[in-house]
Every structure is written in C-alpha cells, then in structure tokens.
Scaffold this motif. Structure first.
Motif, PDB file in Angstrom:
ATOM      1  N   ASP A   1      -3.718   5.046   0.643  1.00  0.00           N
ATOM      2  CA  ASP A   1      -2.283   5.128   0.369  1.00  0.00           C
ATOM      3  C   ASP A   1      -1.581   3.818   0.695  1.00  0.00           C
ATOM      4  O   ASP A   1      -0.723   3.353  -0.071  1.00  0.00           O
ATOM      5  CB  ASP A   1      -1.649   6.278   1.156  1.00  0.00           C
ATOM      6  CG  ASP A   1      -2.061   7.646   0.618  1.00  0.00           C
ATOM      7  OD1 ASP A   1      -2.518   7.711  -0.538  1.00  0.00           O
ATOM      8  OD2 ASP A   1      -1.932   8.635   1.366  1.00  0.00           O
TER       9      ASP A   1
ATOM     10  N   ASP B   1       0.436   1.373  -1.886  1.00  0.00           N
ATOM     11  CA  ASP B   1       1.818   0.955  -1.637  1.00  0.00           C
ATOM     12  C   ASP B   1       1.935  -0.563  -1.585  1.00  0.00           C
ATOM     13  O   ASP B   1       2.886  -1.141  -2.121  1.00  0.00           O
ATOM     14  CB  ASP B   1       2.323   1.566  -0.324  1.00  0.00           C
ATOM     15  CG  ASP B   1       2.517   3.074  -0.405  1.00  0.00           C
ATOM     16  OD1 ASP B   1       2.548   3.610  -1.530  1.00  0.00           O
ATOM     17  OD2 ASP B   1       2.622   3.711   0.656  1.00  0.00           O
TER      18      ASP B   1
ATOM     19  N   GLU C   1       4.107  -2.944  -4.064  1.00  0.00           N
ATOM     20  CA  GLU C   1       5.115  -3.867  -3.542  1.00  0.00           C
ATOM     21  C   GLU C   1       4.832  -5.297  -3.977  1.00  0.00           C
ATOM     22  O   GLU C   1       5.757  -6.040  -4.341  1.00  0.00           O
ATOM     23  CB  GLU C   1       5.136  -3.772  -2.010  1.00  0.00           C
ATOM     24  CG  GLU C   1       5.983  -4.819  -1.297  1.00  0.00           C
ATOM     25  CD  GLU C   1       7.469  -4.705  -1.601  1.00  0.00           C
ATOM     26  OE1 GLU C   1       8.204  -5.655  -1.267  1.00  0.00           O
ATOM     27  OE2 GLU C   1       7.906  -3.685  -2.171  1.00  0.00           O
TER      28      GLU C   1
END
Length: 373
Positions: A320, A324, A328
């Motif tokens: 995860d 992420d 980003e």
C-alpha cells in the motif's frame, strides 16, 4: 524478510553561490572528529562528492529514518566547514571536477582521461540480501527488464554544465562512458557470472573487480545483490520507494527462480534502449514496457512494475505504501521535473541548487511559499 541497505552520494555545494565545492576531505575529517554520531561517510571519485551507507534494515520505516538522519548529519558536518549538501545527480551549475588523490582515482584519471574528469555524477545504490551466489545470479538475470523503470522514477539530473540536457537522467548517460557499465546478458549460473568477471579482469582495462559496473551485480563485500541504476533521489521518500521496489524485485525474481521460471531473454541492445528511453523521458511521456519492450505510457509501466512485485510487497507489508508513493511521485514529478519547475519559477540555476539543498534535508515549500518538514 530480506535486509536492504542504501548508498547515497551527495553533492557538496557553496551555501550562497550553489557552486560545487571540493571539500570532501574536510567534511570527512569533521565527521570523524564526532565519534558519537555513528554514521558512515566515505570519500568518492571527486572531491565535490560525499557518500554515506545505511545499515541493513528489514523495515522500510527504519530505512527511511536512517536516510533522513544521514542526510541531516551530512548537512551538519558540511555546514561546520562552510558547505551545504544537495541530493542532485549532476551539478546544474558549471563545475571543474577535482579527482581525489587516492591511487585508485588517479589510475582511473590516467587510464580513462576526460571520461573520468566528467564523472561528477551521483547515484543511489541499493543492496538486498540473497542466500547465496546462485540465488543472486538468478536474481540479476531476472530483474534486468525492470531496472529502466527504477531509473525513470529516480531521474534527477536534467542539467549539465549550466545547460538543460533535454534528459531527465543525464547522469545515467554520463555513467555509460565507463567501459564496463550497463545492462548484462543472461548468466545462467554463478560459475558463468564469475567466469565473465574473470574474463573482464583479464583484459587489463579494469583496475579491480569494483569497476565491474553492471546495472545489477553481486556485491564483492556483502551477501547481497547491488542494483546501481538509480540517480540519487532529491527526496528521501523517493529513495525509500526505490529501495522498496528493489527488494520486491529481488524477492520476486528469487521466487521465479525457485519455481523454475526462465528469465526474459531481452537482448542487451534492447535493454540499452529501454534505459535510454527512461533517461530521456523520465516519468513524462512513454517508457518501454518490460514485458514486451514496446512503448507505453509511464503510468502504465509503473503500474506494471507494482503488479509484478505485488505479492512480494504484500508479504512484507509494503504494497500500500509503495502504491501511494508511486501515485505521489507521478503526481508531483521526479527530481528532474522538480528542478525544471524550480528553474521556471526562479529563473536561476543557483536558486535551483539552493532550494534542492533544502529539499535534501526534508524541507519543501508549501504552496504559499513557507517551508515544512
């Protein structure tokens, strides 16, 4: 869980002009004086460079914290002798590199001439533990198609001698000037790997085995595979992402080897083109998809990398966070994009360097202009 460690090379710069400064010996002497700090700093080929090595870690949060501490400690020691440090893979400003006085560096300068003088480039190397040389070579064979994606994610060297190169990672293009650098053909076994290294040494073109600059290689000093394709990353969280993905690639490759799955047979010629494309485009435009070596949008290729290592990252609890972090990075851009946006906003390569020195220590500007950690 496999341990992972990171080597980062930082650029020493003047805190007012942003120009590189050949003060590594003074910084190292200052760091050695402070015996309590416990950090490992080393000299590099050029006196404008400073390297640090993290300890092997199993948790990525611990690795990230150590990278941040090392960067700040490097900045503190440099600051005490009138320098700053910047995680830049090339100097945006013009520079005359100073080759270190060590015998090895002087041999390289004499043997390779101007190619050595122009090697003021700074990378990020990731070490991941392997059980034995056979597993290590199996990993080296199987990670080859994916290494260009790591280069695109880390790309942080758009400027060279005061000019925009049109590349995202010009460091990687300069690095290819070493005669032993780049992707490798399939080895198939540890014995064939060792034979290839011995054949290279027998040519007399390399001083020692440390100059076998494969994109991924067996470490001479540690029971690890060392992946050497990444630019030094502007932000510490990007370095952690690269380390996370490398560990995922190593574990995935080892599982494939144990399951009897053969590595992809992409030629060295095509792998070089994939690396060139990644260096040129970074995360803007297209990359070569590692499965088929055909152009695809960068976001698609990054997603394919995450899918490829997904099971391994899920097993270590990193999936995860990796997703992420990739999202980003695709949103804000890699270091090359940040540098170009800084130049567009300030109109000054000096300001690019000084702002990147702040980024190196974890300080980034808010939208309103103030800084945050």
């Amino acid at each position: 869980m496999r341990t992972v460690g990171v080597e980062e090379e930082l650029l020493l710069v003047d805190p007012e002009s942003g120009e590189p400064r050949a003060r590594s010996a003074a910084v190292l002497a200052r760091a050695a004086h402070d015996h309590a700090d416990g950090f490992v700093f080393e000299k590099e080929l050029h006196d404008q460079m400073l390297e640090f090595n993290t300890h092997p870690q199993t948790e990525m949060a611990d690795l990230g914290a150590e990278i941040v501490r090392c960067r700040r400690e490097a900045a503190r020691n440099a600051g005490e002798i009138g320098c700053s440090v910047a995680a830049l893979a090339t100097s945006p400003l013009p520079v005359k590199p100073a080759v270190g006085a060590h015998y090895r560096y002087q041999w390289m300068a004499e043997e390779y001439g101007i190619a050595t003088q122009e090697q003021l480039v700074l990378g990020c190397h990731v070490h991941v533990a392997v059980e034995c040389d056979e597993e290590g070579v199996a990993v080296v064979d199987r990670v080859r198609p994916w290494l260009a994606v790591l280069l695109a994610l880390s790309a942080n060297s758009p400027f060279w001698q005061g000019k925009d190169t049109s590349y995202s990672s010009y460091r990687s293009r300069v690095w290819q000037r070493w005669p032993s650098a780049g992707p490798t053909e399939l080895f198939g076994s540890a014995e064939r790997y060792r034979r290839r290294v011995a054949d290279m040494m027998a040519t007399g073109a390399l001083l020692d085995e440390a100059m076998v600059y494969f994109d991924a290689r067996l470490s001479r000093n540690y029971p690890t595979v060392e992946v050497r394709v990444a630019d030094v990353c502007l932000h510490a969280d990007t370095a952690v992402l690269i380390a996370t993905l490398v560990r995922g690639l190593v574990e995935t490759a080892a599982r494939e080897w144990r399951a009897g799955r053969e590595p992809a047979e992409h030629s060295v010629s095509v792998l070089r083109l994939a690396a060139w494309r990644a260096a040129r485009s970074g995360l803007t435009g297209e990359l070569l998809h590692p499965a088929v070596m055909r152009p695809a949008p960068a976001e698609t290729v990054v997603r394919a990398l995450l899918e490829h290592v997904g099971d391994a990252l899920a097993d270590t609890g990193d999936l995860d966070r990796a997703k992420d972090s990739c999202a980003e990075l695709l949103r804000r851009g890699n270091g090359a994009r940040v540098q170009r946006e800084l130049l567009e906003r300030t109109g000054s390569l000096r300001d690019v360097v000084l702002e990147c020195a702040r980024h190196t220590q974890g300080v980034r500007p808010r939208a309103g202009g103030d800084a945050r950690y």
